[in-house]
Design a protein around this motif. Sequence first.
Motif, PDB file in Angstrom:
ATOM      1  N   CYS A  40       0.932  -1.382  -0.056  1.00 17.72           N
ATOM      2  CA  CYS A  40       0.200  -0.195   0.031  1.00 17.72           C
ATOM      3  C   CYS A  40       1.227   1.302   0.015  1.00 17.72           C
ATOM      4  CB  CYS A  40      -0.963  -0.432   1.311  1.00 17.72           C
ATOM      5  SG  CYS A  40      -0.078  -0.814   2.617  1.00 17.72           S
ATOM      6  N   TRP A  41       0.559   2.062  -0.351  1.00 18.31           N
ATOM      7  CA  TRP A  41       1.307   3.743  -0.624  1.00 18.31           C
ATOM      8  C   TRP A  41       1.474   4.543   0.799  1.00 18.31           C
ATOM      9  CZ3 TRP A  41      -2.548   5.503  -5.339  1.00 18.31           C
ATOM     10  CH2 TRP A  41      -3.883   5.802  -4.417  1.00 18.31           C
ATOM     11  N   ASP A  42       2.322   4.718   0.679  1.00 13.14           N
ATOM     12  CA  ASP A  42       2.458   5.852   1.363  1.00 13.14           C
ATOM     13  C   ASP A  42       2.567   7.130   1.241  1.00 13.14           C
ATOM     14  OD1 ASP A  42       4.046   7.240   3.515  1.00 13.14           O
ATOM     15  OD2 ASP A  42       6.048   7.150   3.236  1.00 13.14           O
ATOM     16  N   LEU A  43       1.260   7.824   1.305  1.00 19.90           N
ATOM     17  CA  LEU A  43       1.186   8.952   0.830  1.00 19.90           C
ATOM     18  C   LEU A  43       2.318  10.404   2.395  1.00 19.90           C
ATOM     19  CD1 LEU A  43      -3.229   8.880   0.534  1.00 19.90           C
ATOM     20  CD2 LEU A  43      -0.779   8.683  -0.960  1.00 19.90           C
ATOM     21  N   SER A  44       2.283  10.174   2.844  1.00 18.16           N
ATOM     22  CA  SER A  44       3.292  10.958   3.636  1.00 18.16           C
ATOM     23  C   SER A  44       3.924  12.320   2.529  1.00 18.16           C
ATOM     24  CB  SER A  44       4.447  10.492   4.459  1.00 18.16           C
ATOM     25  OG  SER A  44       5.836   9.915   3.930  1.00 18.16           O
ATOM     26  N   ASP A  45       4.347  11.927   1.548  1.00 19.25           N
ATOM     27  CA  ASP A  45       5.377  12.774   0.785  1.00 19.25           C
ATOM     28  C   ASP A  45       3.725  14.260   0.237  1.00 19.25           C
ATOM     29  OD1 ASP A  45       7.349  11.294   0.943  1.00 19.25           O
ATOM     30  OD2 ASP A  45       6.761  11.063  -1.260  1.00 19.25           O
ATOM     31  N   LEU A  46       3.047  14.099   0.875  1.00 20.26           N
ATOM     32  CA  LEU A  46       1.556  14.790   0.630  1.00 20.26           C
ATOM     33  C   LEU A  46       2.176  14.602   1.757  1.00 20.26           C
ATOM     34  CD1 LEU A  46      -0.223  13.055  -2.250  1.00 20.26           C
ATOM     35  CD2 LEU A  46       1.115  15.449  -2.268  1.00 20.26           C
ATOM     36  N   TYR A  47       1.098  14.766   3.472  1.00 16.12           N
ATOM     37  CA  TYR A  47       0.382  14.798   4.541  1.00 16.12           C
ATOM     38  C   TYR A  47       0.732  13.777   5.359  1.00 16.12           C
ATOM     39  CZ  TYR A  47      -0.590  19.001   1.932  1.00 16.12           C
ATOM     40  OH  TYR A  47      -0.819  20.499   1.314  1.00 16.12           O
ATOM     41  N   ALA A  48       0.436  13.811   6.202  1.00 17.26           N
ATOM     42  CA  ALA A  48       0.908  13.136   7.370  1.00 17.26           C
ATOM     43  C   ALA A  48      -0.357  12.161   7.695  1.00 17.26           C
ATOM     44  CB  ALA A  48       1.772  13.470   8.725  1.00 17.26           C
TER      45      ALA A  48
ATOM     46  N   GLY B 243      -2.683  22.655  -5.357  1.00 17.42           N
ATOM     47  CA  GLY B 243      -3.350  21.340  -5.859  1.00 17.42           C
ATOM     48  C   GLY B 243      -2.240  20.295  -4.890  1.00 17.42           C
ATOM     49  N   ARG B 244      -1.139  20.277  -3.962  1.00 15.44           N
ATOM     50  CA  ARG B 244      -0.933  19.654  -2.689  1.00 15.44           C
ATOM     51  C   ARG B 244      -2.738  19.055  -2.344  1.00 15.44           C
ATOM     52  NH1 ARG B 244       3.770  18.539  -0.699  1.00 15.44           N
ATOM     53  NH2 ARG B 244       5.039  19.248  -2.101  1.00 15.44           N
ATOM     54  N   PRO B 245      -2.954  19.597  -1.614  1.00 16.07           N
ATOM     55  CA  PRO B 245      -3.995  19.234  -0.383  1.00 16.07           C
ATOM     56  C   PRO B 245      -4.762  18.153  -1.679  1.00 16.07           C
ATOM     57  CG  PRO B 245      -4.251  21.646  -0.183  1.00 16.07           C
ATOM     58  CD  PRO B 245      -3.076  21.172  -1.444  1.00 16.07           C
ATOM     59  N   ALA B 246      -5.478  19.366  -3.550  1.00 15.54           N
ATOM     60  CA  ALA B 246      -6.512  17.986  -4.136  1.00 15.54           C
ATOM     61  C   ALA B 246      -6.213  16.876  -4.087  1.00 15.54           C
ATOM     62  CB  ALA B 246      -6.509  19.029  -4.972  1.00 15.54           C
TER      63      ALA B 246
END
Length: 602
Positions: free
Chosen positions: A17-25, A77-80
Amino acid sequence: MAAAEAAQTGGLAAGVCWDLSDLYASPDDPRIEADLAQAQAAAQRFAERHRGGVARLSADALALALTELEALGELAGRPASYAQLLFAADTSVPRHGALLQRVQERASEIRNTLVFFELEWVGLDDAVARALIEAPALATRRHFLESMRRYRPHVLAENEEQLIEDLANTGRRAFSRLFDELVAALRFQVTHAGETRELGEEEVLAHLYAPDRELRREAARALTQGLRSNARPLAFIFNTLVQDKAVDDRLRRFETPWASRHLANEIDAASVDALLAACTARYPLVARYYRLKARLLGLPRLEDFDRYAPIAEKGNTRSWDEARASVEAAYRDFSPELADVTSAFFRRRWIDAELREGKRGGAFCASTLPSVHPYVLLNYTGNQRDVMTLAHELGHGVHQSLAAPRGLFEQDTPLTLAETASVFGEMLVFRRLLREESDPEVRLALLCGKIEDAFATVFRQVAMTRFEQTLHAARRAEGELAIPRVNELWLEANRPMFGDSVALSDDYGWWWLYIPHFVHSPFYCYAYAFGELLVLALLRRYDEEGAAFVPRYLELLRAGGSDTPERLLSRVGLEIGDPGFWDGGLSLLEGLVAQAEALAGD
Ligand SMILES: [Zn+2]
């Protein structure tokens, strides 16, 4: 392992499963709100400075303004991106949906604050705009500036644009999300070998590839049953969105339901019509193949649920690690540089492949932002097709990664080129698997699998485009469409493709109901046919030129969306304006069918 059990434990790709922490925690990360607020404030300041003044900007000032806009777009664009990925990973968690909604509403505010800029730019006199477009200071923004102006006849007044944008959150986008939530929550009752199981969409569809005919028949029945019992809300969403498009097209003065897509794709109607006509003329090839398949399966004629039946039972399931190894090796054979890009996706956890309840079906690669990296989602069940899907999505991933230095405005290509690297990646993996396989039975199965995938990408998508054409036309002429009427249109669009080679049941008439493209992006589908045939033409170049082709291909990927598809392809020697262009790829497909016939003959 039983599929239901597999779903609970994540299936063959459990734990991937992916690690989305490069965007937000997490969805509660305070940086989400901070970024939105900062983007909103920056948009406000930008508007205060430039509103009403775009016509007076010098080339240097315009270049500066675009750099500011780009930075602002990255911030907003980051939160989106994060909200969309989080929601796709689990649509069943209410706060994921809530975050998506909040972010969309905030993004709309920002878009509305900035819409003046595009409108003023598009409204400039041609001579003034031309001088700016050709200014050296704007060389890297040229295509972006130029292509924005193609919307000149279709934009509305600022307050109208703002109204449409605001209302989309409770209109078009809301219905689109409701569709995702409904389909992800669907459960299908499959009874097989004395056992009844509740399956999600992905698993029930995967059973259409089962060697056991009774299981395929039962999966098809269960799929129809599940769709039928949810047909009312799903069809309501379809009707609403088709009508929403009709209204938007009327307001924006688009003459046909597909005109806006062609414009977005930077392609003219004549080229698309030539593509559709060339493919339709080759429909007999589909029937020819399915007659061969019936013979291989020992059936007098295929039923609709036999279309994806495997030709050979062995070699059918691959572990996640095997899939990964095959895909990486195939990319490495072609170009170590491309392979290195794909490796990062695995190593750094940019892929979500396990099966989970609430997770969105299908597969996609989200480019997110040039300053971050793309993320891939798929539902890995272990069949050969899933290996191809992995190759496909990573193709998108490398394309988006290589084009990232182009920046926010020119990273993404129009849809017409968006399927190039993905389909090319699939072909690389297919060829490698075929080369490594010595068992003639498995070779034939691989070949048939590739033919079926190619047919699904070319002919099926053309049939879907035909369906959409008649669907939108019928809605405009006849008003809200009853479900049996849409079923009829769906069957009418599919029958000519199969001829008499596959019996399409009335049950099959319901199967338009789960296809997300019709909901999310009308007239998307022909881009797949475009991409596949384009890739076959590129492969022919590769075969002719060998290693010399590789850097030119990478150059094409790096170019991203920095020019029109026609001009970018012309640089690799492909002339898509040539009406005979599409026949080249279609002939290669015919060659694959002839090869399968020859292998089957022994
Ligand atoms: Zn794709």
